[in-house]
Design an enzyme around this catalytic site. Structure first.
Site, PDB file in Angstrom:
ATOM      1  N   HIS A  93       0.802  -1.279  -0.063  1.00  0.00           N
ATOM      2  CA  HIS A  93       0.094   0.032   0.054  1.00  0.00           C
ATOM      3  C   HIS A  93       0.974   1.227   0.287  1.00  0.00           C
ATOM      4  O   HIS A  93       1.843   1.309   0.806  1.00  0.00           O
ATOM      5  CB  HIS A  93      -0.978   0.255   1.340  1.00  0.00           C
ATOM      6  CG  HIS A  93      -1.907   1.311   1.289  1.00  0.00           C
ATOM      7  ND1 HIS A  93      -2.989   1.488   0.414  1.00  0.00           N
ATOM      8  CD2 HIS A  93      -1.611   2.508   2.209  1.00  0.00           C
ATOM      9  CE1 HIS A  93      -3.473   2.468   0.907  1.00  0.00           C
ATOM     10  NE2 HIS A  93      -2.739   3.190   1.796  1.00  0.00           N
ATOM     11  N   SER A  94       0.565   2.166  -0.957  1.00  0.00           N
ATOM     12  CA  SER A  94       1.347   3.478  -1.024  1.00  0.00           C
ATOM     13  C   SER A  94       2.631   3.142  -1.186  1.00  0.00           C
ATOM     14  O   SER A  94       3.137   2.781  -2.252  1.00  0.00           O
ATOM     15  CB  SER A  94       0.921   4.298   0.378  1.00  0.00           C
ATOM     16  OG  SER A  94       1.125   5.673   0.048  1.00  0.00           O
ATOM     17  N   MET A  95       3.698   3.661  -0.207  1.00  0.00           N
ATOM     18  CA  MET A  95       5.201   3.552  -0.469  1.00  0.00           C
ATOM     19  C   MET A  95       5.417   1.960  -0.593  1.00  0.00           C
ATOM     20  O   MET A  95       6.197   1.584  -1.463  1.00  0.00           O
ATOM     21  CB  MET A  95       5.782   3.925   0.805  1.00  0.00           C
ATOM     22  CG  MET A  95       7.503   3.711   0.600  1.00  0.00           C
ATOM     23  SD  MET A  95       8.093   4.232   2.300  1.00  0.00           S
ATOM     24  CE  MET A  95       7.979   2.715   3.077  1.00  0.00           C
TER      25      MET A  95
END
Length: 253
Positions: A93-95
């Site tokens: 998720h995300s990074m």
């Protein structure tokens, strides 16, 4: 030595010795392995969930940070290179999506395979923005956390907690914002991309561009919500993971 490194990097919250697949979960900026405890609980024992613990947080808080996405990916890929006893999938998720993508590239480049790359809350690597959250004042970084609702608001009011998490968050934002995608061969692994309809840092169009990074299948799953839409739609995402990683209907979430 390798076993020690693996114990440091991977958290196995639930035993799954007979698992039919392995899912490696990579946290967001400022996040830790415990974020994925519910995923492990839901998918075990059919799927072995390895939640990544980056240096510099929780029980690894006294270790120096890794300051680039590439360094994080190198470490994780190195530990996964010989895990060929069952199908391997990645979720970030995300990074974590950026790290997962670079891990997949490294594994495939070395002759390995990835069953599926699941990415969440992150625009495609080829869709870059000019961002500099890591250069802001402490209050500026906290403003960004509030904007994304990635940290409980009551924790942001605790001075000791804020002092503890800010260096981690700033380091991770630096890694994300200085990452430069190097074009190369598209992944042989299919990509499933989850996105929130109102995510301020990843538009639906930017997430759809993940299709350009795979030569296999691509699926876009759009769900209501902002950057942390996945906490609201946990059941939906868990069903996608279960259906992809084991025979449909085998895992009940």
């Amino acid at each position: 030595m390798v076993a020690h490194a693996e114990d440091a990097w991977f958290r196995r919250f639930h035993a799954a010795p007979e698992a039919r697949a392995r899912l490696v979960c990579l946290p967001h900026a400022g996040g830790s392995a415990s974020f994925y405890f519910p995923v492990s609980r839901a998918l075990a024992p059919d799927v072995e969930v390895l939640a990544v613990q980056y240096p510099g947080r929780q029980d690894r808080r006294h270790e120096p940070f890794l300051t680039t996405i590439d360094a994080m990916a190198d470490a994780v890929a190195g530990l996964l290179a010989d895990k060929t006893d069952r199908p391997l999938a990645l979720f970030g998720h995300s990074m974590g999506a950026m790290v997962a993508y670079e891990v997949a590239r490294r594994l495939e480049s070395a002759g390995g395979s990835v069953d599926t790359l699941f990415v969440s809350g992150r625009r495609a690597p080829s869709r870059q923005r000019d961002e500099s959250v890591h250069t802001r004042t402490d209050e500026g970084v906290l403003d960004e956390l509030r904007r994304l609702s990635g940290t409980e608001m009551d924790l942001l009011g605790d001075e000791d907690v804020v002092r503890m998490i800010l260096p981690v968050v700033r380091n991770d934002y630096r890694a994300v914002e200085t990452y430069l995608h190097v074009p190369g061969t598209p992944l042989a692994a299919p990509v499933v991309a989850f996105t929130g309809t109102d995510d301020p840092v990843a538009s639906v169009a930017e997430v759809r561009s993940w299709a350009d990074h795979t030569s296999a299948g691509f699926e876009l799953v759009t769900l209501q919500g902002g950057h942390f839409f996945l906490t609201r739609h946990q059941d939906v995402i868990l069903r996608y993971l279960a259906d992809r990683l084991v025979d449909k209907g085998r895992v009940h979430v």
